[in-house]
Design a protein around this motif. Structure first.
Motif, PDB file in Angstrom:
ATOM      1  N   SER A 199       0.845  -1.195   0.000  1.00 14.02           N
ATOM      2  CA  SER A 199       0.000   0.000   0.000  1.00 14.02           C
ATOM      3  C   SER A 199       0.881   1.245   0.000  1.00 14.02           C
ATOM      4  CB  SER A 199      -0.897   0.014   1.232  1.00 14.02           C
ATOM      5  OG  SER A 199      -1.756  -1.107   1.267  1.00 14.02           O
ATOM      6  N   THR A 232      -3.736   4.154  -1.261  1.00 13.61           N
ATOM      7  CA  THR A 232      -4.209   2.998  -0.498  1.00 13.61           C
ATOM      8  C   THR A 232      -3.536   2.947   0.868  1.00 13.61           C
ATOM      9  OG1 THR A 232      -2.518   1.616  -1.560  1.00 13.61           O
ATOM     10  CG2 THR A 232      -4.719   1.641  -2.563  1.00 13.61           C
ATOM     11  N   THR A 234      -2.913   0.245   4.457  1.00 10.25           N
ATOM     12  CA  THR A 234      -3.061  -0.961   5.261  1.00 10.25           C
ATOM     13  C   THR A 234      -3.148  -0.549   6.726  1.00 10.25           C
ATOM     14  OG1 THR A 234      -1.885  -2.401   3.708  1.00 10.25           O
ATOM     15  CG2 THR A 234      -1.964  -3.113   6.004  1.00 10.25           C
ATOM     16  N   THR A 259      -6.986  -1.967   3.577  1.00 10.44           N
ATOM     17  CA  THR A 259      -6.881  -3.370   3.965  1.00 10.44           C
ATOM     18  C   THR A 259      -6.758  -3.452   5.479  1.00 10.44           C
ATOM     19  OG1 THR A 259      -5.728  -3.872   1.907  1.00 10.44           O
ATOM     20  CG2 THR A 259      -5.541  -5.489   3.667  1.00 10.44           C
ATOM     21  N   PRO A 261      -5.707  -6.214   8.005  1.00 14.29           N
ATOM     22  CA  PRO A 261      -5.216  -7.572   8.247  1.00 14.29           C
ATOM     23  C   PRO A 261      -5.295  -8.038   9.691  1.00 14.29           C
ATOM     24  CG  PRO A 261      -3.369  -6.070   8.060  1.00 14.29           C
ATOM     25  CD  PRO A 261      -4.608  -5.259   7.802  1.00 14.29           C
TER      26      PRO A 261
END
Length: 376
Positions: A199, A232, A234, A259, A261
């Motif tokens: 990202s 983007t 994360t 994202t 995780p």
């Protein structure tokens, strides 16, 4: 003449975050120096991850790992646990009781009431410093701090900011104090290159409002790459505000750009982004900034706590906490001018290499222990 071998009991509530990282590093380092170390931890909030972390420390905890009830807020355990810690310290014949965080610090020093030969050392790690004097909890904790000053052999502050804030909230300490910065191991200075599909930005930390997560998501919405694609992110972590964060991400239409995780080791997550963002609203001296800078990542951070001490020489790039437009601009600059970001990263790396080593941190704390024992 060699310094005497010490018997040290480290007291903390929950093995999570930077506080646990500090205690774990210190435990290993003191053990490697030849001292006997034990841990006192919470018995109420353990999970599989907690047990795994503690099991990894067992080889360095020759005095054992001991569990007591440590409620997050004031509770019955706060009356019983100090007595248990005092009994344990006497049975182990410890020289030093080192309490970490608000609860660990209370228990270590309450265990001194009624006598005992062990020196009591306290490191706040933020803790009581995050409680406002206007809140009921803040008034209670700050009053307890003042009451326990007479049982405190020394206070270790991990930043000059923490020392200044403590004095403003609680009063000037009447015991010796030291500023001893957190330190990193040599292997943490090995660069972490980004994955091919990394990202643009990565956040690693607890998902709660104090970490600035809502501000970060709001800022990301307006950031674009030079090629016109949307930036983007994360967001690695877990915490009490994950559900509301996911809701915010959905409302802003960012689901395909972010994202999640879950909780992951910081260093593994560094490869998942090209720049780390630390948008905290409050901090003491966060390890994540040190770790990311040592791994040679550009860092965007807020001007809170001891972060300016890490950014010495590059502090002009710090932004105000809670300011989404300013954060958006900082993130955009990183994408528009990566060469400047790399140059700033190199300056910061030199600063950290010279001032934030684990060997220096552990050595200074050991020296403090020895100096206190000479007075007893």
């Amino acid at each position: 003449m060699a310094e005497p071998k010490l018997r040290i009991l480290q007291v903390m509530r929950a093995p999570v975050g930077g506080l646990f990282r500090h205690v774990a590093d210190l435990t290993r380092a003191l053990s490697d120096m030849g001292h006997d170390v034990g841990l006192v931890v919470d018995s109420l909030a353990n999970d599989a991850q907690t047990e795994g972390k503690l099991a990894a420390l067992l080889p360095y905890a020759s005095l054992g790992i001991h569990r007591f009830a440590m409620p997050r807020v004031l509770g019955r355990g706060d009356l019983v646990t100090p007595l248990g810690v005092r009994k344990l310290a006497r049975s182990l014949n410890v020289d030093v009781l080192h309490g970490h965080g608000a609860k660990g610090g209370f228990y270590a020093r309450l265990a001194k009431i009624g006598g005992g030969r062990a020196a009591a050392v306290y490191t706040p790690h933020g803790g009581v410093l995050h409680f406002s004097r206007a809140s009921r909890s803040g008034r209670i904790f700050h009053r307890l701090e003042r009451m326990l000053m007479g049982q405190t052999g020394a206070i270790v502050f991990e930043s000059a900011y923490a020392q200044k804030t403590y004095s403003a909230l609680i009063g000037e300490p009447t015991c010796p104090t030291r500023i001893i910065h957190n330190g990193l191991t040599p292997d943490e200075f090995v660069p972490v290159p980004p994955d091919a599909d990394a990202s643009d930005f990565v956040f690693v930390g607890e998902l709660r409002d104090l970490k600035g997560i809502y501000v970060l998501v709001e800022a990301l919405a307006g950031v674009t790459r030079p090629d016109g694609q949307r930036a983007t992110l994360t967001l690695a972590g877990d915490g009490p505000h994950r559900a509301t964060l996911v809701e915010q991400i959905g409302k802003l239409g960012l689901t395909d750009r972010i994202t999640l995780p879950g909780a992951q080791p910081a260093r593994a997550m560094f490869a998942r982004g090209r720049c780390i963002v630390v948008p905290s609203l409050a901090e003491s001296l966060p390890y994540i900034v040190l770790e990311a800078a040592a791994a040679q990542l550009p860092v965007i951070a807020t001007n809170v706590g001891g972060i300016p001490e890490i950014f010495s020489g590059t502090a002009g790039s710090l932004i105000l906490p809670g300011d989404a437009p300013a954060l958006q601009q900082a993130m955009q600059r990183i994408l528009d001018d990566p060469q400047s970001a790399q140059a700033e990263m190199a300056v910061r790396l030199t600063r950290i290499e010279s001032s934030f080593s684990l060997a220096s941190m552990a050595g200074q704390i050991e020296e403090l222990y020895q100096s206190l024992l000479l007075k007893t």
